[in-house]
Design an enzyme around this catalytic site. Structure first.
Site, mmCIF file in Angstrom:
data_model
loop_
_atom_site.group_PDB
_atom_site.id
_atom_site.type_symbol
_atom_site.label_atom_id
_atom_site.label_comp_id
_atom_site.label_asym_id
_atom_site.label_seq_id
_atom_site.Cartn_x
_atom_site.Cartn_y
_atom_site.Cartn_z
ATOM 1 N N ASP A 413 0.858 -1.176 0.000
ATOM 2 C CA ASP A 413 0.000 0.000 0.000
ATOM 3 C C ASP A 413 0.902 1.237 0.000
ATOM 4 O O ASP A 413 2.112 1.140 0.210
ATOM 5 C CB ASP A 413 -0.887 -0.033 1.253
ATOM 6 C CG ASP A 413 -1.785 1.176 1.357
ATOM 7 O OD1 ASP A 413 -2.299 1.623 0.320
ATOM 8 O OD2 ASP A 413 -1.963 1.692 2.477
ATOM 9 N N LYS A 414 0.314 2.406 -0.261
ATOM 10 C CA LYS A 414 1.124 3.628 -0.252
ATOM 11 C C LYS A 414 0.919 4.435 1.023
ATOM 12 O O LYS A 414 1.836 4.583 1.824
ATOM 13 C CB LYS A 414 0.809 4.504 -1.469
ATOM 14 C CG LYS A 414 1.672 5.780 -1.532
ATOM 15 C CD LYS A 414 1.220 6.706 -2.621
ATOM 16 C CE LYS A 414 -0.021 7.475 -2.261
ATOM 17 N NZ LYS A 414 0.206 8.450 -1.158
ATOM 18 N N THR A 415 -0.302 4.914 1.231
ATOM 19 C CA THR A 415 -0.557 5.810 2.354
ATOM 20 C C THR A 415 -0.413 5.062 3.676
ATOM 21 O O THR A 415 -1.093 4.070 3.918
ATOM 22 C CB THR A 415 -1.964 6.409 2.241
ATOM 23 O OG1 THR A 415 -2.090 7.080 0.988
ATOM 24 C CG2 THR A 415 -2.225 7.385 3.375
ATOM 25 N N GLU A 656 -8.305 14.614 8.772
ATOM 26 C CA GLU A 656 -9.231 15.472 9.504
ATOM 27 C C GLU A 656 -8.498 16.365 10.487
ATOM 28 O O GLU A 656 -8.825 17.548 10.638
ATOM 29 C CB GLU A 656 -10.265 14.612 10.226
ATOM 30 C CG GLU A 656 -11.248 13.907 9.307
ATOM 31 C CD GLU A 656 -12.389 13.262 10.071
ATOM 32 O OE1 GLU A 656 -12.226 13.064 11.292
ATOM 33 O OE2 GLU A 656 -13.423 12.976 9.460
ATOM 34 N N LYS A 722 -17.304 17.083 2.032
ATOM 35 C CA LYS A 722 -15.907 16.987 1.601
ATOM 36 C C LYS A 722 -15.668 15.581 1.078
ATOM 37 O O LYS A 722 -16.315 14.614 1.506
ATOM 38 C CB LYS A 722 -14.944 17.285 2.750
ATOM 39 C CG LYS A 722 -14.847 16.189 3.794
ATOM 40 C CD LYS A 722 -13.740 16.453 4.782
ATOM 41 C CE LYS A 722 -13.669 15.323 5.826
ATOM 42 N NZ LYS A 722 -12.664 15.549 6.845
ATOM 43 N N THR A 844 -2.520 1.524 -4.740
ATOM 44 C CA THR A 844 -3.000 2.665 -3.975
ATOM 45 C C THR A 844 -4.310 3.166 -4.552
ATOM 46 O O THR A 844 -4.611 2.948 -5.733
ATOM 47 C CB THR A 844 -1.960 3.808 -3.983
ATOM 48 O OG1 THR A 844 -2.476 4.936 -3.287
ATOM 49 C CG2 THR A 844 -1.611 4.219 -5.398
ATOM 50 N N GLY A 845 -5.080 3.821 -3.727
ATOM 51 C CA GLY A 845 -6.328 4.427 -4.173
ATOM 52 C C GLY A 845 -6.163 5.865 -4.618
ATOM 53 O O GLY A 845 -7.148 6.516 -4.979
ATOM 54 N N LYS A 946 -7.146 -4.972 -4.879
ATOM 55 C CA LYS A 946 -5.830 -5.275 -4.319
ATOM 56 C C LYS A 946 -5.677 -6.770 -4.080
ATOM 57 O O LYS A 946 -4.672 -7.380 -4.477
ATOM 58 C CB LYS A 946 -5.629 -4.513 -3.000
ATOM 59 C CG LYS A 946 -5.464 -3.008 -3.143
ATOM 60 C CD LYS A 946 -5.214 -2.377 -1.779
ATOM 61 C CE LYS A 946 -5.024 -0.872 -1.891
ATOM 62 N NZ LYS A 946 -4.710 -0.247 -0.589
ATOM 63 N N ASP A 966 -1.222 -0.987 6.090
ATOM 64 C CA ASP A 966 -1.402 -0.461 7.449
ATOM 65 C C ASP A 966 -2.849 -0.211 7.820
ATOM 66 O O ASP A 966 -3.137 0.088 8.982
ATOM 67 C CB ASP A 966 -0.638 0.860 7.597
ATOM 68 C CG ASP A 966 -1.318 2.006 6.866
ATOM 69 O OD1 ASP A 966 -1.466 3.082 7.459
ATOM 70 O OD2 ASP A 966 -1.724 1.810 5.706
#
Length: 1318
Positions: A413-415, A656, A722, A844-845, A946, A966
């Site tokens: 994953d990235k983030t 947030e 948002k 990644t998304g 994924k 994560d």
């Protein structure tokens, strides 16, 4: 107690089972039935709150444990042979003696299981007897009881900092707003607080809450393990239904925080609670090495049966060849001998008993011990310990450590995995105008300090310094700041005062406002009045309230271990501005020394202009928020004012938190949040309380969240939304037609352009919008919403549909760009994994622009790579692209000029295209293309995509895969891979809980794989091969002896000594070998990652190595038998005197064989090896001196003592051992001299001094990287169709390149600086 008939008990049991299996449960309060017998209790069918996680009971432990151990086929095999030995016609040993080995192994396993179960019993007892408060109708108050006394339908009171004992539907709290804060770290590891609210309209919220007034029916779903969803409604006496969800459920194991007390109605208890349903215990996976081991065991069984068949046939032939009946053949009970054929048949089973050790009985138990030792060293490696989070690596799957050394593909994953997941607010766009926040950029540079001296991870080339810039001239110009800090190679951790708030490092909380945006807010504040609200104020109001951030007083926060951060210093926007200006003075020398460095794309003149400009800014600070003469009115002296430093924010996500702190920097301070209201202080100092009508929470399908509030001034219902840019842009209506009638058509386009530029800079983007909802629309929508919330069937779909129904025709307010920085040493780790032969995929998304930017930052994509960008709208185009590209790749590989070259190809593919290529008809072509790529970057992918990618690659290529993530969205991917690695980051512990191994940093993956993975695999593989060799070499001595005893199943070694040989004399050395051997040092494995390739694919444990070892065992057994046989032939020694030298020779040969295989000797090795020899002689001498009739009719008395007095004994032992080991020793010498392996060369470098070794490593790596392998580039592939051209761009990918509907090939030759026009 009333007697009940058995039939009544059976009927009641069946009713209870049906009640528990129903999809819906009707629960009522137990209070009206208090004191009645169990049969009259309405909730009697549901289990109590006592738990039992033990497997055994004291009385049934032995039979249940034996039954469980018999699930292992090896134990059944050996027990069967031991029982067979009790049959007189086939027994080979004394029957009782044959039981000893299997009894010892099973007893040790039983002791281990008993200890583990006893620890579970202690844990259960501690939890069941924890005190709690249950309401009693007879005593009219909450009385102290134990957790095990709680039943479904009880009212339970939980006070602050206590753990919730069961799943409770929240009925009342001490908070006047009906809110309760909980911490769920015991469930999912998340330490940030979450809100739970009282079920509205059911119980009166007052200090004298009376549970006896509750007369409603609670209807809830059947228990399940989903921690994030709960379906329930409460039916009042008037038949009105009130819906309840997870926001009103206190889960067992959570901790109540910042709330004096809470009262809940028990809906699930004991093993039906969600936390217990998620407690599945340790997972079991079978490693690749273990699967190979099982195949080799089958080969050993075939060999054993072959040898037994030879023995049976040989015995038949020997009996047939006898001229008469010899006197030593004793007739049976019938008075006559068995026929030769029947005797041969019996001898087959006798030989199985005699040669049973051919299958290593202690191998599986030894493997478990070795893996426990390996895990101990992994978890205690200080290099894998993270001081900032006070966490070390966790091994959750105990039986796949060796798979870490065979990984070929890593999916990441990235983030939060490659990046910190610590969001830093960087810039924003409001109503189509971009505000670059240059002051904040330099403030971040000041905070980073020495990071300025580090290399730029984005590989930007030095550029000429600009002459300087002015804030007034360039605040609205994006061009000069477009190239500022495309990423960071590390995020500094601050070790200042500890703060308990989540995401509270100084980088995240201190935001320096943009001066032009401050001026715009000032003008908006002055012009806004009455019914007209300026969009700039709306934008920051959306930042402040459109979230789920929990506000509390900093002094009331609990301290949490593992969080080290600096408390926020933000008093007002310009307080921060002056604070960082003072800090920057001490760092001027850093900027001066870095004048020629390109990382910041700034010069000393730029900084000096900024400093001069800022110090000339009139600032007047007082009170809280932004305070200037034009914007702020002083607070009344008699009014108690909450300062920003008194506030602490707890956010469920770092995004947030960053946005709330950004709004706070501009004076829009979030002061309080309750389920019904949210309080915000505006820059003028005025506090407004917004009534919260509803909150539409974020979900992965809508990709947005909204909050519906009633504005206290205009009394309008306003929806603030948002979300992701593509999720908001498609919902836009006419934005602010009255104010922006001339420019309204360009706002969305300008904002989209800014979003694309943010993504190019690697920033995470969010859009903000609003909608004024009419009273009539709200009333009709609210009715539908309540129906959806009260529904049980399809509740999630109905709730989401109601949210989508309202989120239409939005008015765009603006967008934000937030930076998520790379973790430490991510580029080095990815490069090392690639050099180790591991292909790295990032899933990644994020938007393609953001993902590509991070890809270059972390060196997943290299400057010289040929980047294939795939983005297709239809399947026909996708098929053409795949065929075209594959043809070019095949042509490249077939070219003789490219024999020794490697292709620098990288693939970037978006989620829509990925769905097409994963279809069954395109899977093979996609996998073939991906196999040729050095790295793959998948963008805009969903969690299911994924896991699908991992499964396809794993199944099609038959490779070992590892997935690392994560967050909860990575769980499917982690569970689909051979090994799942979770990172304990900012998104909770869902990934860690689902993983096989848990680390705190992505950089730890390097040592976990390259060092510990390599060691675990090579140690275990070599130990298993040695185990097979050891048993075969020893058992074959008995087989060769059968040729001289008429295949009668006789042994020339005493039975007790045979048992001791494997259980005691030679058991510890291979275990020590599997735990502590080091073929190469950790420094060499990290310095030369190519050494990891030795374990990939077949690795060291291959079909060839197994059979070579078996042949060597047969050879050594022949030597160990026939040299003593020839030496003692024609002598008058007895059979045990002949067997004693054989036993001694076997011991020395087997131990010295291991000595040849050991790569690194320590004092532990010497102690165990010499100790084994000492134990052999001491035990054998003691046995020979004391056991006269231990094994009648044999008599081993004083045999070894007599042998040790004979020089022939020593001569035979020495010569036989040398001849037996000479071929293996010569093989090692010749192989290491003629064709040394990379591991041998690395061991030779290990012996050098550190300086020389470092130079050799540099030279070796340069030879392997450039001299041995050449890099080449592909030519331009032909265009598949006229509509889908394939182009070559000698530049970095632009946003239009990546987002186009067609297919593009980009060869990256230099950093591309795209001009920006505003």
């Amino acid at each position: 107690m009333t007697w009940r008939s058995p039939m009544a008990l059976v009927r009641d049991a069946l009713r209870g089972q049906r009640a528990r299996e129903k999809d819906l449960r009707n629960l009522v309060s137990n209070l009206p039935y208090e004191g009645l017998e169990k049969g009259k209790q309405p909730n009697r069918h549901f289990p109590g709150n006592g738990i039992k996680t033990t497997k055994y009971t004291l009385l049934l432990f032995i039979p249940m444990n034996i039954f469980e151990q018999f699930h292992r086929l090896a134990n059944i095999y050996f027990v069967g042979l031991a029982i067979l030995n009790f049959v007189p016609v086939v027994n080979a040993f004394q029957p009782e003696v044959a039981l000893i080995p299997i009894c010892v192994i099973m007893s040790l396993t039983a002791l281990k299981d008993a200890w583990e179960d006893f620890r579970r019993y202690q844990s259960d007892k501690k939890r069941n007897y924890t005190p709690c408060f249950i309401y009693s109708r007879t005593e009219k108050q909450f009385v102290e009881r134990r957790w095990k006394d709680i039943k479904v339908g009880d009212f339970v009171k939980v006070v602050c900092n206590e753990i919730v004992p069961a799943d409770l539907l929240l009925m009342h709290t001490a908070d006047p707003n009906g809110m309760c804060l909980i911490e769920t770290s015991n469930l999912d590891g998340e330490t940030n607080m979450k809100q739970r609210r009282v079920l509205s309209g059911i119980c009166v919220s007052d200090p004298e809450f009376d549970p006896e007034t509750f007369n409603s029916i609670v209807v809830c779903e059947k228990p399940n393990n989903n921690l994030n969803h709960f379906k329930c409604f409460v039916e009042k006496p008037d038949k009105k239904k009130v819906g309840a969800g997870i926001e009103s459920l206190l889960l067992r194991g959570c901790t109540v925080r910042s709330t004096e007390h809470a009262v809940g109605f028990v809906v699930y208890a004991g093993h039906e609670t969600k936390s217990m349903l998620n407690n599945n215990g340790p997972r079991y996976k079978r490693s690749k090495l273990e699967r190979k081991l099982n195949i080799d065991v089958i080969f050993c069984v075939i060999l054993l049966f072959t040898m037994c068949l030879i023995g049976a046939v040989g015995h038949y032939a020997w009996l047939q060849a006898l001229p008469g009946v010899p006197p030593y053949l004793v007739p049976g009970s019938s008075g006559h001998l068995d026929s030769p054929s029947l005797s041969g048949f019996y001898m087959f089973f006798t030989m199985i008993i005699l040669l049973q050790v051919f299958i290593p009985i202690s191998l599986y138990f030894s493997i478990e011990l070795v893996k426990i030792g390996q895990i101990f060293f992994i978890t205690n490696d200080m290099d894998l310990y993270d001081q900032d989070t006070n966490s070390r690596v966790q091994c959750k799957s105990l039986n796949i450590t060796e798979d870490l050394g065979q990984i070929e593909y890593v999916f990441s994953d990235k983030t939060g995995t490659l990046t910190e997941n610590k969001m830093v607010y960087r810039r924003c766009s409001v109503m189509g105008t971009e505000y670059p926040h240059k002051e904040n950029a330099i403030h971040l540079a000041v905070l980073e300090g020495e990071e300025i001296e580090e290399d730029v991870i984005f590989n930007q080339k030095p550029q000429l310094a600009k002459a300087g810039w002015s804030l007034d001239a360039e605040d609205n110009n994006y061009e000069d700041t477009h190239q500022q800090k495309r990423g960071r190679s590390r995020s500094k951790r601050y070790r200042g005062a500890s703060n308990s708030a989540a995401f509270s490092s100084e980088l995240e909380t201190e935001v320096i406002p943009d001066r032009k945006l401050l001026q715009q807010i000032s003008r908006a504040q002055s012009s806004s009045s009455g019914k007209k609200i300026d969009p700039y104020l709306d934008f920051f109001l959306a930042l402040a309230i459109c979230n789920t951030v929990v506000v509390s007083m900093a002094t009331a926060q609990r301290q949490r271990a593992g969080r080290f951060s600096r408390s926020s210093q933000t008093g007002s926007p310009l307080d921060s501005l002056s604070t960082w200006m003072k800090k920057s003075a001490s760092l001027c020398n850093i900027f001066t020394s870095c004048k020629r460095k390109p990382k910041r794309n700034r010069t000393i003149s730029e900084v000096s202009v900024l400093e001069e400009d800022q110090f000339n800014t009139p600032v007047k600070t007082a009170g809280a928020g932004l305070e200037t003469c034009s914007l702020h009115a002083p607070s009344p002296p008699d009014k108690l004012t909450i300062t920003p430093d008194d506030l602490s924010y707890e956010a469920e996500s770092p995004d947030e938190a960053a946005l709330v702190h950004a709004a706070k920097a501009y004076g829009f301070i979030l002061l309080a949040r309750t389920p019904e209201s949210v309080t915000v202080r505006f820059p003028s100092g005025k506090e407004l309380v917004f009534e919260v009508l509803d909150t539409l929470t974020f979900d992965s399908i809508r990709k947005r969240m909204s909050v519906l509030v009633r504005h206290p001034i205009t009394k309008e219902c306003v929806l603030y939304t948002k979300g992701a840019d593509y999720a908001i842009m498609e919902l836009l209506g006419a934005p602010y037609a009255e104010r922006l009638s001339g420019n309204q058509k360009t706002i969305a386009a300008d904002t989209q352009y800014h979003l694309d530029c943010y993504a190019k800079d690697g920033l995470r983007t969010l859009c903000f919008a609003k909608k004024v909802v009419s009273k009539k629309l709200y009333e009709s929508w609210s009715e539908d919403r309540q129906k959806a919330l009260a529904a049980i069937e399809n509740r999630e779909e109905l709730v989401m549909d109601s949210a989508v129904q309202l989120e239409t025709n939005l008015s765009l307010l603006g967008a934000t760009g937030i930076e998520d920085r790379l973790q430490d040493n991510v580029p080095d780790t990815i490069v090392a994994l690639r050099e180790a032969g591991i292909q790295v995929w990032v899933l990644t998304g994020d938007k393609p622009e953001t993902a590509v930017n991070i890809g270059y930052a972390c060196r997943l994509l290299e400057e010289e790579d040929l980047v294939i960008n795939m983005s297709c709208k239809n399947k026909l185009t996708c098929i053409s692209i795949l065929d075209c590209t594959l043809e070019e790749v095949r042509r490249y590989k077939a070219d003789p000029r490219n024999v020794d070259t490697t292709q620098g190809i990288s693939l970037v593919i978006d989620g829509q295209t990925l769905t097409m290529v994963l279809s069954p008809d395109l899977q093979d072509r996609f996998v073939e293309l991906a196999k040729c790529c050095r790295s793959v970057l998948c963008c805009r992918v969903t969690p299911l995509q994924k896991s699908r990618v991992v499964k396809v690659v794993r199944e099609k290529l038959k490779v070992m895969t590892l997935a690392v993530g994560d967050g909860a969205n990575d769980v499917n991917m982690i569970q689909a891979a051979d090994i799942g690695v979770g990172i304990s980051g900012q998104e909770g512990m869902q990934a860690v809980m689902a993983s096989d191994f848990a680390i705190s940093r992505f950089k730890h993956l390097k040592k976990l794989l390259l060092v510990h993975g390599h060691w675990c695999y090579t140690r275990l593989a070599n130990m298993i091969i040695y185990f097979f060799y050891k048993n075969v070499a020893y058992v074959n001595l008995l087989f060769w002896y059968q040729f001289f005893c008429g295949f009668s199943g006789t042994a020339m070694i005493d039975y007790w000594l045979m048992i001791f040989f494997n259980l005691f004399f030679t058991s510890l050395p291979p275990i020590m070998f599997g735990i502590m051997d080091k073929d190469v040092s950790a420094e060499m494995l990290l310095g030369v990652p190519e050494l990891y390739r030795t374990g990939q694919g077949e690795g060291e444990y291959t079909f060839t190595t197994f059979w070579v070892s078996m042949l060597d065992a047969f050879y050594q057994s022949l030597v160990c038998f026939f040299i003593p046989y020839l030496a003692y032939r024609d002598s008058d020694i007895d059979v045990f005197t002949f067997g004693t030298p054989l036993n001694t020779i076997s011991l020395f040969t087997i131990l010295l064989h291991l000595s040849i295989e050991i790569k690194a000797w320590t004092w532990v090795h010497w102690v165990i090896m010499l100790g084994s020899v000492a134990v052999f002689f001491i035990a054998t001498l003691a046995y020979s001196g004391t056991c006269i009739t231990c094994n009648p009719p044999s008599n081993p008395y004083w045999i070894l003592q007599s042998q040790m007095a004979d020089p022939m004994f020593y001569l035979v032992c020495i010569i036989t051992t040398v001849v037996a080991l000479l071929p293996r020793y010569m093989f090692h010498v010749l192989r290491n001299s003629i064709a040394p392996s990379p591991l041998l060369q690395a061991r030779q470098l290990d012996r050098m001094d550190p300086g020389t070794r470092k130079e050799w490593i540099k030279e070796w790596r340069s030879f392997r990287g450039s001299g041995g392998v050449k890099h080449s580039r592909l030519s331009t592939p032909p265009s598949p169709t006229l509509e889908t051209p394939v182009d070559i761009f000698p530049q970095s990918p632009t946003d239009s390149d990546i987002m186009s509907d067609e297919f593009t090939l980009n060869v990256i030759t230099e950093n591309y600086q795209r001009p920006i026009h505003t």
